[in-house]
Design a protein around this motif. Structure first.
Motif, PDB file in Angstrom:
ATOM      1  N   TRP A 244       7.043 117.964 -24.196  1.00 46.89           N
ATOM      2  CA  TRP A 244       8.449 118.222 -23.879  1.00 46.89           C
ATOM      3  C   TRP A 244       9.179 116.903 -23.639  1.00 46.89           C
ATOM      4  CZ3 TRP A 244       6.638 122.379 -19.845  1.00 46.89           C
ATOM      5  CH2 TRP A 244       6.364 123.576 -20.522  1.00 46.89           C
ATOM      6  N   ALA A 245       8.507 115.994 -22.948  1.00 48.10           N
ATOM      7  CA  ALA A 245       9.134 114.694 -22.656  1.00 48.10           C
ATOM      8  C   ALA A 245       9.449 113.946 -23.949  1.00 48.10           C
ATOM      9  CB  ALA A 245       8.225 113.865 -21.760  1.00 48.10           C
ATOM     10  N   LYS A 246       8.572 114.100 -24.936  1.00 46.51           N
ATOM     11  CA  LYS A 246       8.784 113.393 -26.207  1.00 46.51           C
ATOM     12  C   LYS A 246       9.599 114.231 -27.197  1.00 46.51           C
ATOM     13  CE  LYS A 246       4.268 111.066 -26.039  1.00 46.51           C
ATOM     14  NZ  LYS A 246       2.938 111.071 -26.662  1.00 46.51           N
ATOM     15  N   GLY A 247       9.929 115.466 -26.839  1.00 44.18           N
ATOM     16  CA  GLY A 247      10.675 116.350 -27.742  1.00 44.18           C
ATOM     17  C   GLY A 247       9.843 116.794 -28.926  1.00 44.18           C
ATOM     18  N   GLU A 248       8.535 116.895 -28.744  1.00 43.60           N
ATOM     19  CA  GLU A 248       7.648 117.189 -29.877  1.00 43.60           C
ATOM     20  C   GLU A 248       7.449 118.681 -30.153  1.00 43.60           C
ATOM     21  OE1 GLU A 248       4.727 113.303 -29.716  1.00 43.60           O
ATOM     22  OE2 GLU A 248       4.001 115.208 -28.973  1.00 43.60           O
ATOM     23  N   ARG A 249       7.507 119.481 -29.113  1.00 40.07           N
ATOM     24  CA  ARG A 249       7.200 120.908 -29.326  1.00 40.07           C
ATOM     25  C   ARG A 249       8.440 121.648 -29.801  1.00 40.07           C
ATOM     26  NH1 ARG A 249       2.790 123.812 -27.225  1.00 40.07           N
ATOM     27  NH2 ARG A 249       4.080 125.652 -27.169  1.00 40.07           N
ATOM     28  N   THR A 250       8.379 122.286 -30.928  1.00 45.01           N
ATOM     29  CA  THR A 250       9.523 123.096 -31.351  1.00 45.01           C
ATOM     30  C   THR A 250       9.050 124.424 -31.916  1.00 45.01           C
ATOM     31  OG1 THR A 250       9.537 121.996 -33.496  1.00 45.01           O
ATOM     32  CG2 THR A 250      11.103 121.179 -31.853  1.00 45.01           C
ATOM     33  N   SER A 251       9.861 125.441 -31.662  1.00 47.54           N
ATOM     34  CA  SER A 251       9.585 126.770 -32.212  1.00 47.54           C
ATOM     35  C   SER A 251      10.412 126.913 -33.505  1.00 47.54           C
ATOM     36  CB  SER A 251      10.029 127.818 -31.187  1.00 47.54           C
ATOM     37  OG  SER A 251      11.434 127.728 -31.053  1.00 47.54           O
ATOM     38  N   ASP A 252      10.519 128.129 -34.017  1.00 46.97           N
ATOM     39  CA  ASP A 252      11.371 128.326 -35.217  1.00 46.97           C
ATOM     40  C   ASP A 252      12.760 128.831 -34.814  1.00 46.97           C
ATOM     41  OD1 ASP A 252      10.877 130.903 -34.395  1.00 46.97           O
ATOM     42  OD2 ASP A 252      10.615 131.688 -36.422  1.00 46.97           O
ATOM     43  N   LYS A 253      13.097 128.667 -33.527  1.00 44.98           N
ATOM     44  CA  LYS A 253      14.362 129.233 -33.006  1.00 44.98           C
ATOM     45  C   LYS A 253      15.527 128.251 -33.137  1.00 44.98           C
ATOM     46  CE  LYS A 253      12.086 132.740 -30.803  1.00 44.98           C
ATOM     47  NZ  LYS A 253      10.708 132.326 -30.885  1.00 44.98           N
ATOM     48  N   VAL A 254      16.683 128.830 -33.433  1.00 45.29           N
ATOM     49  CA  VAL A 254      17.939 128.063 -33.370  1.00 45.29           C
ATOM     50  C   VAL A 254      18.889 128.875 -32.486  1.00 45.29           C
ATOM     51  CG1 VAL A 254      19.924 127.199 -34.639  1.00 45.29           C
ATOM     52  CG2 VAL A 254      17.637 127.033 -35.648  1.00 45.29           C
ATOM     53  N   ILE A 255      19.448 128.245 -31.479  1.00 46.79           N
ATOM     54  CA  ILE A 255      20.324 128.962 -30.548  1.00 46.79           C
ATOM     55  C   ILE A 255      21.771 128.884 -31.037  1.00 46.79           C
ATOM     56  CG2 ILE A 255      21.211 129.018 -28.179  1.00 46.79           C
ATOM     57  CD1 ILE A 255      18.545 127.674 -27.349  1.00 46.79           C
ATOM     58  N   ILE A 256      22.449 130.026 -30.975  1.00 43.72           N
ATOM     59  CA  ILE A 256      23.897 130.046 -31.209  1.00 43.72           C
ATOM     60  C   ILE A 256      24.515 130.559 -29.907  1.00 43.72           C
ATOM     61  CG2 ILE A 256      25.772 130.943 -32.642  1.00 43.72           C
ATOM     62  CD1 ILE A 256      23.521 131.678 -34.693  1.00 43.72           C
ATOM     63  N   ALA A 257      25.229 129.694 -29.217  1.00 45.74           N
ATOM     64  CA  ALA A 257      25.826 130.058 -27.920  1.00 45.74           C
ATOM     65  C   ALA A 257      27.338 129.899 -28.053  1.00 45.74           C
ATOM     66  CB  ALA A 257      25.291 129.145 -26.820  1.00 45.74           C
ATOM     67  N   TRP A 258      28.083 130.928 -27.665  1.00 44.26           N
ATOM     68  CA  TRP A 258      29.527 130.862 -27.891  1.00 44.26           C
ATOM     69  C   TRP A 258      30.275 131.786 -26.946  1.00 44.26           C
ATOM     70  CZ3 TRP A 258      26.528 134.520 -29.937  1.00 44.26           C
ATOM     71  CH2 TRP A 258      27.054 135.797 -30.121  1.00 44.26           C
ATOM     72  N   ASP A 259      31.599 131.590 -26.889  1.00 44.87           N
ATOM     73  CA  ASP A 259      32.488 132.596 -26.303  1.00 44.87           C
ATOM     74  C   ASP A 259      33.699 132.728 -27.215  1.00 44.87           C
ATOM     75  OD1 ASP A 259      33.405 134.567 -24.696  1.00 44.87           O
ATOM     76  OD2 ASP A 259      34.162 133.251 -23.117  1.00 44.87           O
ATOM     77  N   THR A 260      34.356 133.848 -27.094  1.00 41.29           N
ATOM     78  CA  THR A 260      35.422 134.182 -28.044  1.00 41.29           C
ATOM     79  C   THR A 260      36.606 134.797 -27.318  1.00 41.29           C
ATOM     80  OG1 THR A 260      35.780 135.294 -30.164  1.00 41.29           O
ATOM     81  CG2 THR A 260      34.558 136.517 -28.488  1.00 41.29           C
ATOM     82  N   MET A 261      37.794 134.606 -27.877  1.00 44.39           N
ATOM     83  CA  MET A 261      38.980 135.203 -27.252  1.00 44.39           C
ATOM     84  C   MET A 261      39.320 136.542 -27.926  1.00 44.39           C
ATOM     85  SD  MET A 261      42.749 133.519 -26.701  1.00 44.39           S
ATOM     86  CE  MET A 261      42.112 131.871 -26.747  1.00 44.39           C
ATOM     87  N   TRP A 262      39.452 136.499 -29.279  1.00 44.55           N
ATOM     88  CA  TRP A 262      39.841 137.709 -30.033  1.00 44.55           C
ATOM     89  C   TRP A 262      38.830 138.006 -31.149  1.00 44.55           C
ATOM     90  CZ3 TRP A 262      42.908 140.602 -27.437  1.00 44.55           C
ATOM     91  CH2 TRP A 262      43.896 140.040 -26.611  1.00 44.55           C
ATOM     92  N   ILE A 306      20.748 123.732 -31.646  1.00 41.31           N
ATOM     93  CA  ILE A 306      21.725 124.639 -31.034  1.00 41.31           C
ATOM     94  C   ILE A 306      23.097 124.435 -31.666  1.00 41.31           C
ATOM     95  CG2 ILE A 306      22.223 123.011 -29.131  1.00 41.31           C
ATOM     96  CD1 ILE A 306      22.566 125.571 -27.324  1.00 41.31           C
ATOM     97  N   LEU A 307      23.790 125.570 -31.867  1.00 38.88           N
ATOM     98  CA  LEU A 307      25.192 125.528 -32.295  1.00 38.88           C
ATOM     99  C   LEU A 307      26.011 126.149 -31.176  1.00 38.88           C
ATOM    100  CD1 LEU A 307      23.576 126.717 -35.275  1.00 38.88           C
ATOM    101  CD2 LEU A 307      25.557 125.335 -35.878  1.00 38.88           C
ATOM    102  N   VAL A 308      27.062 125.475 -30.770  1.00 41.35           N
ATOM    103  CA  VAL A 308      27.897 126.007 -29.690  1.00 41.35           C
ATOM    104  C   VAL A 308      29.305 126.210 -30.227  1.00 41.35           C
ATOM    105  CG1 VAL A 308      28.853 125.589 -27.392  1.00 41.35           C
ATOM    106  CG2 VAL A 308      26.504 124.911 -27.905  1.00 41.35           C
ATOM    107  N   GLY A 309      29.861 127.403 -29.921  1.00 40.11           N
ATOM    108  CA  GLY A 309      31.190 127.719 -30.417  1.00 40.11           C
ATOM    109  C   GLY A 309      32.127 128.161 -29.314  1.00 40.11           C
ATOM    110  N   SER A 310      33.411 127.951 -29.566  1.00 46.88           N
ATOM    111  CA  SER A 310      34.428 128.435 -28.627  1.00 46.88           C
ATOM    112  C   SER A 310      35.743 128.592 -29.363  1.00 46.88           C
ATOM    113  CB  SER A 310      34.611 127.443 -27.478  1.00 46.88           C
ATOM    114  OG  SER A 310      35.681 127.851 -26.638  1.00 46.88           O
ATOM    115  N   SER A 311      36.488 129.600 -28.976  1.00 53.01           N
ATOM    116  CA  SER A 311      37.887 129.652 -29.375  1.00 53.01           C
ATOM    117  C   SER A 311      38.580 128.495 -28.661  1.00 53.01           C
ATOM    118  CB  SER A 311      38.532 130.952 -28.889  1.00 53.01           C
ATOM    119  OG  SER A 311      37.704 132.050 -29.137  1.00 53.01           O
TER     120      SER A 311
END
Ligand code: FEO
Length: 396
Positions: A244-262, A306-311
């Motif tokens: 973890w310290a070296k950033g070596e362990r990765t899964s096949d996951k990609v996070i999409i975190a967001w909030d939206t207005m409309w 990770i992809l982060v989105g916002s209105s």
């Protein structure tokens, strides 16, 4: 309250906090509660290694009293000043009348500032030992793991490492050993703990672990100050910390975190998720108001990116997104691949602001923000799909 024998003459005498749901203020949610682990080492002389949160001192004393009268204890060893471990120290030193407080030189001032009582204190540095009569406690300073005064205590004869906060998990259970509990919960909590406490200290974590490994210190058991004790393959958690310290362990996951207005940014998030899935990776969709910031950081530890989105609101992000960006800036998930997206009306400030926070957190922004004005058209949704697919291909 019963103590639990960890190895011969070493007892877990800590406390179980099933109810706590927040740690470090409200920055870290503890869905499974926690434990405050304290260990009693019984030789000709007796040492208590760490204490518990002040409000749990009675529980700790009830366990200690099953083994020995508290006034017979010779040493109160304080590996770490933070109050979840030192809160009961004033009660301890009141009850253990002859006990000497043992800590690093840096802890002396910290403890004095927390608890103004004057105590009989013995300072120790790396390599110093205390002989309990055929039972040896050796100390290793571990500055910034995770406070300046932090230290590990090692019980030489039983090869038992008591590293305080390092290698812990916030996990309350009647079981005391890592091999006795649900492994998925255990490792999820260990990851969450690393991500939310130790991630910004990764370079020091790596250095300290490599230093300890170079010493060739035999380690049979690792008994941290929170959660379960590692007795089967204890070096697995050490290896994971290094990765973890070296950033070596990765899964096949990609996070999409967001909030939206409309809902426009939600439509983009869904299209991006389809694109990621089409590239063979697993998108984790996290609508930020329905999610937990510390869980998102825990998932990010082993995610590919990770992809982060916002209105855009008032030329900026929606306020709900701010805690995630704050975590990027302070926890510094260095090198984690990232990109921003979002919808806007007449000015598109949100995605730029997200990108700035990612860069502030030393993340690797691999694509320019994907933005659309007002409501996405079919063409723009296709473009969002391709954006997600391209991101996934790039992080594979
Ligand atoms: Fe740094 Fe568990 O306290």
């Amino acid at each position: 309250m019963k103590p639990i024998e960890v190895v011969k003459d070493v007892y877990w005498v800590g406390a179980i906090d099933y109810d706590v749901r927040h740690f470090h203020g409200y920055s870290y949610t503890t869905h499974h509660g926690t434990t405050y682990n304290a260990y009693l080492v019984v030789g000709e002389k007796i040492a208590l290694v760490d204490a518990v949160l002040g409000s749990f001192s009675e529980e700790m004393f009830s366990r200690i009293s099953e083994i020995v009268e508290p006034e017979k204890i010779d040493y109160m060893i304080s590996n770490h000043t933070e109050m979840d471990h030192s809160g009961a120290v004033p009660d301890v030193l009141k009850a253990m009348k002859k006990a000497k407080l043992v800590c690093t030189p840096r802890a002396v001032d910290e403890l004095r500032k927390h608890y103004p009582d004057g105590w009989d204190t013995q300072t120790v540095k790396t390599g110093d030992e205390i002989d309990l009569g055929g039972k040896t406690l050796r100390f290793y300073e571990a500055p910034m793991l995770h406070w300046p005064e932090s230290m590990f205590t090692y019980y030489v004869e039983e090869e038992l490492l008591m590293p305080n906060d390092a290698f812990g998990q916030h996990y309350a259970t009647e079981k005391r050993f890592a091999d006795q509990v649900d492994q998925s919960t255990l490792w999820n909590e260990a990851e969450k703990y690393y991500a939310n406490i130790l991630w910004p200290l990764s370079s020091m974590v790596q250095r300290k672990i490599e230093e300890v490994l170079e010493l060739g210190l035999p380690i049979k058991i690792i008994a941290p100050s929170h959660g379960l004790i590692w007795r089967e393959d204890p070096l697995e958690i050490v290896k994971r910390y290094l990765a973890w310290a070296k950033g070596e362990r990765t899964s096949d996951k990609v996070i999409i975190a967001w909030d939206t207005m409309w809902q426009s940014t939600t439509k983009l998030a869904r299209a991006i998720a389809s694109g990621i899935d089409s590239a063979g990776l697993t998108p984790l969709l996290r609508l930020i108001p329905h999610s937990d910031r510390s869980d998102i950081m825990a998932e990010l530890l082993e995610a590919k990116g990770i992809l982060v989105g916002s209105s855009t609101l008032h030329n900026d992000i929606l306020p709900t997104v701010a805690p995630v960006l704050s975590d990027f800036e302070v926890l510094k998930p260095k090198g984690k691949k990232a990109a921003a997206f979002g919808s806007y009306g007449w000015g598109g400030g949100a995605a730029k602001r997200i990108q700035r926070s990612m860069e502030g957190g030393k993340m690797e922004v691999i694509m320019e923000p994907f933005t659309v004005q007002w409501v996405p058209t079919e063409e723009e949704l296709n473009a969002a799909y391709e954006f997600g697919r391209a991101f996934a291909e790039a992080v594979k």
